[in-house]
Design an enzyme around this catalytic site. Structure first.
Site, PDB file in Angstrom:
ATOM      1  N   GLU A  42     -20.892   9.363  23.086  1.00  0.00           N
ATOM      2  CA  GLU A  42     -21.922   8.647  22.298  1.00  0.00           C
ATOM      3  C   GLU A  42     -21.447   8.401  20.852  1.00  0.00           C
ATOM      4  O   GLU A  42     -20.774   9.256  20.274  1.00  0.00           O
ATOM      5  CB  GLU A  42     -23.186   9.521  22.264  1.00  0.00           C
ATOM      6  CG  GLU A  42     -24.364   8.894  21.544  1.00  0.00           C
ATOM      7  CD  GLU A  42     -25.564   9.831  21.432  1.00  0.00           C
ATOM      8  OE1 GLU A  42     -25.400  11.068  21.562  1.00  0.00           O
ATOM      9  OE2 GLU A  42     -26.670   9.320  21.197  1.00  0.00           O
ATOM     10  N   LYS A 111     -29.955   2.646  23.387  1.00  0.00           N
ATOM     11  CA  LYS A 111     -30.620   3.924  23.673  1.00  0.00           C
ATOM     12  C   LYS A 111     -32.122   3.798  23.400  1.00  0.00           C
ATOM     13  O   LYS A 111     -32.532   3.396  22.301  1.00  0.00           O
ATOM     14  CB  LYS A 111     -30.021   5.005  22.777  1.00  0.00           C
ATOM     15  CG  LYS A 111     -30.536   6.417  23.020  1.00  0.00           C
ATOM     16  CD  LYS A 111     -29.879   7.351  21.980  1.00  0.00           C
ATOM     17  CE  LYS A 111     -30.142   8.812  22.237  1.00  0.00           C
ATOM     18  NZ  LYS A 111     -29.509   9.647  21.202  1.00  0.00           N
ATOM     19  N   CYS A 146     -27.429  10.429  26.093  1.00  0.00           N
ATOM     20  CA  CYS A 146     -27.776  11.737  25.534  1.00  0.00           C
ATOM     21  C   CYS A 146     -29.239  12.137  25.725  1.00  0.00           C
ATOM     22  O   CYS A 146     -29.631  12.516  26.825  1.00  0.00           O
ATOM     23  CB  CYS A 146     -27.339  11.766  24.061  1.00  0.00           C
ATOM     24  SG  CYS A 146     -26.931  13.440  23.503  1.00  0.00           S
TER      25      CYS A 146
HETATM   26  N1  LIG Z   1     -27.523  12.711  20.535  1.00  0.00           N
HETATM   27  C1  LIG Z   1     -28.558  13.128  21.232  1.00  0.00           C
HETATM   28  O1  LIG Z   1     -29.255  12.347  21.847  1.00  0.00           O
HETATM   29  C2  LIG Z   1     -28.803  14.615  21.214  1.00  0.00           C
HETATM   30  C3  LIG Z   1     -29.926  15.044  22.150  1.00  0.00           C
HETATM   31  C4  LIG Z   1     -30.370  16.449  21.862  1.00  0.00           C
HETATM   32  O2  LIG Z   1     -30.001  17.040  20.863  1.00  0.00           O
HETATM   33  C5  LIG Z   1     -31.271  17.106  22.814  1.00  0.00           C
HETATM   34  O3  LIG Z   1     -31.802  16.437  23.711  1.00  0.00           O
HETATM   35  O4  LIG Z   1     -31.471  18.326  22.684  1.00  0.00           O
END
Ligand SMILES: NC(=O)CCC(=O)C(=O)O
Length: 262
Positions: A42, A111, A146
């Site tokens: 990501e 996203k 993520c």
């Molecule tokens: N970059 C992200 O989306 C991190 C997600 C996260 O920290 C979590 O779901 O816990």
């Protein structure tokens, strides 16, 4: 289909250095592993230096789109390009770009779910377009970014749309590493597809990333897992025939009663 995942340490706020790093990795991995498809993490251009996006983000996917397209075509590989910090009009998005072997853009996704714990709402805008599947080498696939992993509806939608492989691109913090692992296993088992993930390593602004990029089969077996700390390449060849076998043996999709929960 042979996969190579890049578990990368991203230099926050330095897209040029990150592009050089990705180029070098792709050139090496093509020579050493001959993968069909490579996967990046990501926000690999900008990292989580969100306050610097005005100076570091791509504009309408450039220059990353041309960069990845050219690498895909030159090396005859599919590139599931993780995601990038990306400006469209006056808004910033966390955008995934997927290229086939011909260098054609086959999928673009912003996203949807922004992360409160990382203050994403202050800097980014959530995607407004629904997820859908795309095809690489005749295989239907999906992709989520993520935090999207915590919303099983997205993965289920992609499975119902026929995805046999689900990509998860991440900069998932080590503070919640148990969730990272358990949620990926759950998504693979409940949807009976392969999960192929790329997570970052290293630390930025006090947040350490969890690594442990994974390849999980539709039975829930972890075929490969990256290190928790180090950069590296994770490779595996997916036997896609087991998707239909497992869906026959444990016929979850035939047992659904959607009118009871949709
Ligand atoms: N970059 C992200 O989306 C991190 C997600 C996260 O920290 C979590 O779901 O816990």
């Amino acid at each position: 289909m042979k996969y190579a995942i890049y578990q990368m340490e991203i230099i926050a706020g330095n897209p040029e250095a990150n592009r050089q790093n990705v180029k070098q990795w792709i050139e090496n991995v093509v020579q050493e592993e001959q993968p069909d498809t490579v996967l990046l993490p990501e926000m690999w251009n900008t990292g989580y230096a969100l306050g610097e996006l005005a100076n570091t983000a791509d504009r309408d996917g450039e220059p990353t789109a041309s960069f990845l397209s050219s690498l895909a075509k030159t090396h005859n590989i599919n590139i599931v390009g993780g995601s990038i910090g990306n400006q469209k009009a006056d808004k910033f998005y966390n955008t995934s770009l997927v290229f086939d072997r011909n260098g054609e853009l086959v999928y673009q996704y912003d996203k949807i779910h922004l992360v409160p714990m990382l203050n994403e709402h202050q800097y980014l805008t959530g995607g407004q377009k629904k997820v859908h599947t795309f095809v690489l080498d005749h295989v239907k696939m999906g992709l989520i970014i993520c935090y999207d992993l915590r919303f099983p509806e997205l993965s289920r939608q992609l499975a119902l749309d026929g995805a046999q492989v689900m990509h998860i691109v991440a900069e998932w913090p080590a503070a919640r590493k148990d969730h990272w692992k358990a949620l990926q296993l759950a998504r693979a088992i409940e949807n009976q597809f392969f999960v192929v993930s790329s997570n970052a390593v290293g630390t930025y602004n006090g947040t350490e990333y969890a690594g442990e990029s994974m390849i999980i089969d539709p039975w829930g077996t972890q075929l490969k897992t990256g290190s928790a700390k180090n950069t590296g390449t994770i490779t595996t060849t997916l036997d896609l025939s087991i998707v239909s076998k497992i869906r026959r043996d444990v016929p979850v999709f035939a047992s659904r009663v959607p009118e009871m929960y949709e």
